[in-house]
Scaffold this motif. Structure first.
Motif, mmCIF file in Angstrom:
data_model
loop_
_atom_site.group_PDB
_atom_site.id
_atom_site.type_symbol
_atom_site.label_atom_id
_atom_site.label_comp_id
_atom_site.label_asym_id
_atom_site.label_seq_id
_atom_site.Cartn_x
_atom_site.Cartn_y
_atom_site.Cartn_z
ATOM 1 N N PHE A 75 28.746 -86.491 88.246
ATOM 2 C CA PHE A 75 29.465 -87.819 88.372
ATOM 3 C C PHE A 75 30.585 -87.832 87.068
ATOM 4 O O PHE A 75 29.945 -87.893 85.583
ATOM 5 C CB PHE A 75 29.382 -89.168 87.954
ATOM 6 C CG PHE A 75 28.795 -89.805 88.972
ATOM 7 C CD1 PHE A 75 28.558 -90.584 90.389
ATOM 8 C CD2 PHE A 75 27.198 -89.114 88.874
ATOM 9 C CE1 PHE A 75 27.290 -90.360 91.758
ATOM 10 C CE2 PHE A 75 26.124 -89.480 89.939
ATOM 11 C CZ PHE A 75 26.170 -90.294 91.116
ATOM 12 N N ILE A 266 36.336 -93.822 90.208
ATOM 13 C CA ILE A 266 34.356 -93.915 88.876
ATOM 14 C C ILE A 266 35.208 -94.852 88.299
ATOM 15 O O ILE A 266 36.196 -94.364 87.285
ATOM 16 C CB ILE A 266 34.423 -92.497 88.925
ATOM 17 C CG1 ILE A 266 33.589 -91.710 89.631
ATOM 18 C CG2 ILE A 266 32.823 -92.840 87.531
ATOM 19 C CD1 ILE A 266 33.602 -90.425 89.754
ATOM 20 N N TYR A 289 29.479 -94.843 95.442
ATOM 21 C CA TYR A 289 30.028 -93.173 94.807
ATOM 22 C C TYR A 289 29.644 -92.167 95.657
ATOM 23 O O TYR A 289 30.241 -90.515 96.099
ATOM 24 C CB TYR A 289 29.492 -92.839 93.463
ATOM 25 C CG TYR A 289 30.416 -93.702 92.086
ATOM 26 C CD1 TYR A 289 31.594 -94.924 92.397
ATOM 27 C CD2 TYR A 289 29.787 -94.045 90.861
ATOM 28 C CE1 TYR A 289 32.087 -95.429 91.334
ATOM 29 C CE2 TYR A 289 30.371 -94.854 90.439
ATOM 30 C CZ TYR A 289 31.431 -96.198 90.290
ATOM 31 O OH TYR A 289 31.884 -96.533 89.147
#
Length: 307
Positions: A75, A266, A289
């Motif tokens: 991420f 995010i 996510y």
């Protein structure tokens, strides 16, 4: 006097192409930076590393041991501070396989600020401890990412201002026309880099790096990075399969982005040290996510993911 003038003019003629080439090389690498680091603001990826020692026989490379396979979720998010060209970057990588390494996590913060080194930490569940990954020392390379041949420096975002550039010529790589550009770290960058120079093969059309020859400070050809597959995700071209070959240790890592989603919303707080040690907090965010991954369809470009 006339002779001196002729010599001076001849020197200018010879120097002009050299200056132009240097400028062209930097311009090309600025476009690479734009394509690689400024074409999307965040990403969620499923990544697979396969690492082994190898031997070469008959011109063919083969593993001499069972490859170590690591699968992790990645991420990342970036933003450009006012008045800066470079981005602040934050990234979190969490191992999901093998079971023995599950929940091992690495957090990295990169900065647009001049001469500020990237901060990196790794959480080792077997020790229940967070360890800082130190920058390159005088004689040792920075820490490997999850036991692979990809170092923390390799994974870091390169800044254009940290190098000087020279155009070495043109070539082809896997059928693609490329420029060959030599990058040499500046004095300030050299203090934090294992590499003395890097020769990059830049795709002329898409401005992505397809191959890199990495030389250590002594000039030894230390590693070679090669892209095996590229894909266009939305308007973004990126490498989705590549290999990092440590020519000295004879160890190789094949890596693949099996799923990619770009421009996912995010939460920046998720990319903090809390996510290294607070499993419930981290998993709650990851469940949101990972829904934006494409389950094997090789990537999408998202607008936003809402919690």
């Amino acid at each position: 006097m006339k002779t001196a003038c002729r010599i001076f003019l001849a020197a200018l003629v010879l120097a002009a192409p050299t200056a132009a080439l240097a400028q062209d090389a930097r311009d090309i690498m600025i476009k690479v930076d734009d394509a690689t680091n400024h074409s999307y603001s965040s990403s969620v990826r499923l990544v697979k590393f396969s690492t082994c020692r190898y031997s070469v026989a008959g011109g063919k490379l083969s593993c001499t041991e069972k490859p170590r396979v690591v699968i992790f979720e990645s991420f990342s998010k970036s933003r450009r501070p006012a008045g800066r060209r470079d981005n602040d970057n934050k990234g979190l990588d969490v191992i999901i396989q093998p079971i023995s390494d599950k929940n091992t996590a690495m957090l990295s913060w990169g900065y647009a600020e001049d001469d500020k080194a990237t901060d990196s930490w790794v959480y080792l569940p077997i020790l229940s401890k967070v360890k800082r990954i130190v920058s390159v020392a005088d004689s040792n390379e920075s820490g490997a990412v999850f036991g692979s041949e990809v170092s923390a420096e390799d994974a870091d975002v390169k800044k254009v201002r940290d190098y000087t550039y020279k155009l070495l010529g043109e070539d082809t790589f896997r059928g693609r026309p490329v420029w060959k550009i030599e990058s040499t770290p500046t004095a300030s960058r050299r203090k934090r880099s294992y590499y003395g120079r890097i020769v990059s093969f830049v795709d002329k059309e898409r401005f992505i790096v397809l191959k890199e020859d990495l030389y250590d400070r002594s000039g030894r050809h230390y590693k070679q990075y090669s892209v095996l597959e590229t894909k266009q995700i939305g308007n973004v071209w990126m490498a989705t399969k590549a290999v990092m070959n440590n020519l000295t240790k004879r160890r190789i890592t094949n890596w693949e982005h099996t799923d990619v989603a770009l421009n996912v919303d995010i939460d920046e707080e998720f990319l903090s040290q809390r996510s290294l040690t607070d499993f419930a907090y981290r998993e709650r965010h990851m469940q949101v996510y990972r829904k934006y991954l494409t389950q094997g369809n090789a990537g999408t470009q998202q607008g936003a993911a809402k919690q």
